[in-house]
Design a protein around this motif. Structure first.
Motif, short mmCIF file in Angstrom:
data_model
loop_
_atom_site.label_atom_id
_atom_site.label_comp_id
_atom_site.label_asym_id
_atom_site.label_seq_id
_atom_site.Cartn_x
_atom_site.Cartn_y
_atom_site.Cartn_z
N ASN A 29 -4.74 2.17 -5.66
CA ASN A 29 -3.73 1.39 -5.12
C ASN A 29 -4.31 -0.13 -5.40
OD1 ASN A 29 -1.70 3.05 -3.57
ND2 ASN A 29 -3.45 3.32 -2.37
N ARG A 30 -3.32 -0.76 -6.06
CA ARG A 30 -3.69 -2.33 -6.59
C ARG A 30 -3.73 -3.14 -5.30
NH1 ARG A 30 -0.95 -4.96 -10.90
NH2 ARG A 30 -2.94 -6.15 -11.22
N HIS A 31 -2.98 -3.04 -4.52
CA HIS A 31 -2.88 -4.00 -3.30
C HIS A 31 -3.62 -3.79 -2.31
CE1 HIS A 31 -0.77 -6.41 -0.33
NE2 HIS A 31 -0.06 -7.23 -1.08
N PRO A 32 -4.48 -4.96 -1.58
CA PRO A 32 -5.22 -4.84 -0.62
C PRO A 32 -4.41 -4.23 0.60
CG PRO A 32 -5.62 -6.92 -1.70
CD PRO A 32 -4.40 -6.26 -2.08
N ILE A 33 -5.28 -3.24 1.42
CA ILE A 33 -4.30 -2.74 2.46
C ILE A 33 -4.25 -3.86 3.53
CG2 ILE A 33 -4.59 -1.36 4.55
CD1 ILE A 33 -6.44 0.52 2.62
N LEU A 34 -3.10 -4.21 4.25
CA LEU A 34 -2.71 -5.19 4.97
C LEU A 34 -3.50 -4.96 6.35
CD1 LEU A 34 1.16 -5.47 4.55
CD2 LEU A 34 -0.70 -6.85 3.57
N PRO A 35 -3.97 -6.21 7.09
CA PRO A 35 -4.42 -5.78 8.11
C PRO A 35 -3.58 -5.21 9.38
CG PRO A 35 -4.74 -8.04 7.48
CD PRO A 35 -3.69 -7.47 6.55
N GLY A 36 -4.48 -4.38 10.09
CA GLY A 36 -3.73 -3.54 11.22
C GLY A 36 -2.85 -2.31 10.73
N TRP A 187 6.00 -0.33 -13.46
CA TRP A 187 7.08 -0.98 -14.06
C TRP A 187 7.50 -0.40 -15.36
CZ3 TRP A 187 8.87 -3.93 -10.48
CH2 TRP A 187 7.94 -4.38 -9.61
N GLU A 188 7.32 0.76 -15.86
CA GLU A 188 7.99 1.24 -16.92
C GLU A 188 9.35 1.81 -16.56
OE1 GLU A 188 4.14 2.47 -19.79
OE2 GLU A 188 5.06 3.95 -18.62
N SER A 189 10.21 1.91 -17.41
CA SER A 189 11.57 2.62 -17.21
C SER A 189 11.95 3.66 -18.45
CB SER A 189 12.61 1.25 -17.45
OG SER A 189 12.31 0.28 -16.80
N THR A 202 8.29 1.90 -9.79
CA THR A 202 7.75 0.75 -9.08
C THR A 202 6.35 1.01 -8.28
OG1 THR A 202 9.53 1.06 -7.66
CG2 THR A 202 9.86 -0.71 -9.21
N PRO A 203 5.66 -0.02 -7.70
CA PRO A 203 4.67 0.37 -6.94
C PRO A 203 4.99 0.89 -5.55
CG PRO A 203 4.53 -1.90 -7.86
CD PRO A 203 5.72 -1.24 -8.10
N SER A 204 3.87 1.70 -5.15
CA SER A 204 3.84 1.98 -3.88
C SER A 204 2.41 2.44 -3.35
CB SER A 204 4.60 3.69 -3.69
OG SER A 204 3.60 4.83 -4.31
N GLN A 205 2.20 2.64 -2.15
CA GLN A 205 0.63 2.54 -1.50
C GLN A 205 0.59 3.95 -0.90
OE1 GLN A 205 -1.50 -0.90 -0.12
NE2 GLN A 205 -1.46 0.10 1.78
N HIS A 206 -0.09 4.86 -1.84
CA HIS A 206 -0.28 6.12 -1.49
C HIS A 206 -1.37 6.63 -2.19
CE1 HIS A 206 1.16 9.45 0.91
NE2 HIS A 206 1.53 10.37 -0.08
N PHE A 207 -1.60 8.12 -2.34
CA PHE A 207 -2.55 9.06 -2.98
C PHE A 207 -1.83 10.05 -3.70
CE2 PHE A 207 -2.27 10.67 0.93
CZ PHE A 207 -2.66 12.00 1.00
N SER A 222 6.96 4.72 -6.40
CA SER A 222 8.57 4.32 -5.60
C SER A 222 9.34 4.38 -6.86
CB SER A 222 8.55 3.10 -4.92
OG SER A 222 8.27 2.05 -5.60
N LEU A 223 10.62 4.62 -6.83
CA LEU A 223 11.45 4.53 -8.03
C LEU A 223 12.75 3.56 -7.70
CD1 LEU A 223 11.17 8.45 -8.58
CD2 LEU A 223 10.44 6.76 -9.99
N VAL A 224 13.05 2.95 -8.83
CA VAL A 224 14.51 2.17 -8.91
C VAL A 224 15.56 2.88 -9.66
CG1 VAL A 224 15.55 -0.42 -9.22
CG2 VAL A 224 13.33 -0.28 -8.05
N ILE A 225 16.76 3.21 -9.26
CA ILE A 225 17.64 3.69 -10.06
C ILE A 225 18.78 2.53 -10.26
CG2 ILE A 225 19.30 5.79 -10.15
CD1 ILE A 225 17.45 7.10 -8.13
N ARG A 226 19.02 2.37 -11.55
CA ARG A 226 20.04 1.46 -11.69
C ARG A 226 21.18 1.94 -12.83
NH1 ARG A 226 18.58 -4.88 -13.17
NH2 ARG A 226 19.01 -5.00 -10.87
#
Length: 373
Positions: A29-36, A187-189, A202-207, A222-226
């Motif tokens: 995961n790229r994003h630091p884990i948010l506090p709490g 970010w690839e489509s 799109t990004p998600s925070q998982h494993f 995660s996924l965006v459907i347009r």
């Protein structure tokens, strides 16, 4: 044990190793884990607690459900309609096209036929009765999102599959032709040939991983459907991350947002949302119509089976969220929703279910890597 899947190799392995998310040993995961988000003072449940301590983790009887087949024969008047089929499986009808997400018809979220989390709610419609599907989306490779017997049946329909980096190795091992598989980095489509429909990972925070030895060897998204007129967001599995703000900045407001709300626990609060953090994620994504998913099918957490629904019913009005909670199998158009009625309370009280502990025999290990999904 074909249900375990297969490790990526060859050009598929080379492509995932070129991802900026690859560490050399796996994805991160790229994003630091948010506090709490994670409570370090709360230990994860033991496997014995998970299997044997019921605490209302399954309903006393099957939940109310609707047969969607007649409605599916008529196109949605608004152009956008969704049918929740249980857990994270949805049939999304969007501007004349049908998209199926994380299809799971199997009896267990497990590689085994006789052990592992067993579904307490049947799918409202048989897999063979599905109408023609234009595209299948798979967010990641956990058993409650990527199901071997389901894929083995869907492969006969000869439709495209879009998934995260590396997950295509499982699909190909189970008989899906490589030409029908597209893997995406964040970010690839992918654009459906001959149609005005684009899917973006799109990004998600998982494993990820289907065995302890394959943890994080494939990506999660995660996924965006347009489509031509509508855009929807599907979370897959995720914890709370401010990367959702970046998704909103790129895509704007969604006509429908589907976020996971079940299988949460304080010891793994960074990997699943739960109701409270799902509402925070919804705000980051710009609000709009919210369909909760990832509940009502498997007991994958320690909370009561209906806690996600009851919590959202109470919290959503205070958060200003537009909640959409159709019954299982009930095709619903976000443009024509009604006030939420707590249908899950109608579960019949008659009959007794088999204890969860009876699903596994023998001596249970004291601990297991958590969460399982």
């Amino acid at each position: 044990m074909k249900s375990l899947g297969k490790r990526p190799e060859g050009s598929r392995l080379e492509r995932l190793q070129a991802s900026r998310l690859w560490t050399g040993a796996g994805f991160r995961n790229r994003h630091p884990i948010l506090p709490g988000l994670r409570d370090p003072n709360t230990p994860p449940p033991t496997l014995r607690e998970f299997l044997c301590k019921s605490d209302r983790r399954v309903p006393p009887a099957p939940l109310p459900a609707v047969d969607p087949l007649d409605t599916w024969r008529r196109p949605p008047g608004s152009g956008l309609r969704v049918t929740w089929l249980g857990h994270s499986t949805l049939l999304i009808e969007i501007d004349g096209l049908r998209v199926l997400t994380d299809p799971v018809w199997g009896l267990r979220a497990s590689p085994l036929r006789v052990a592992g989390p067993r579904r307490f709610q049947p799918v409202p419609v048989p897999l063979r009765a599905l109408p023609p599907i234009d595209l299948v989306l798979i967010s990641h490779d956990h058993y409650d999102h990527l199901d071997y017997p389901t894929i083995r049946q869907l492969r006969r329909r000869h439709m495209p599959f879009v998934t995260s980096l590396g997950v295509g190795a499982h699909l190909e091992a189970w008989g899906v032709p490589a030409a029908q598989i597209t893997e995406l980095d964040w970010w690839e489509s992918y654009t459906l040939p001959g149609a005005d429909l684009t899917v973006t990972a799109t990004p998600s925070q998982h494993f990820s991983g289907r065995t302890p030895g394959t943890r994080n060897t494939t990506l999660w998204s995660s996924l965006v459907i347009r489509a031509r007129k509508h855009t929807v967001f599907f979370s897959g599995d995720t914890g709370l991350t401010t990367e959702y703000q970046s998704i909103r900045d790129r895509f704007g407001r969604f006509d429908l947002t589907m976020l996971e709300v079940g299988a949460f626990h304080p010891s793994w609060g960074d990997m699943h949302l739960g109701p409270e953090n799902a509402l925070k994620a919804l705000a980051l994504l710009g609000g709009g119509m919210f369909l909760p998913i990832h509940w009502g099918t498997f007991a994958l957490g320690m909370h009561a089976w209906d806690e996600p629904a009851e919590s959202l019913l109470q919290r959503a009005p205070r958060a200003g969220a537009h909640l959409m909670m159709p019954r299982l199998g009930e095709p619903t158009e976000p443009a024509h929703t009604e006030e939420v009625r707590p249908w899950w309370r109608e579960a019949r009280s008659g009959g007794r279910r088999r204890a969860l502990g009876s699903l596994v025999g023998g001596t249970l290990p004291k601990s297991l890597p958590w969460p399982l999904d």
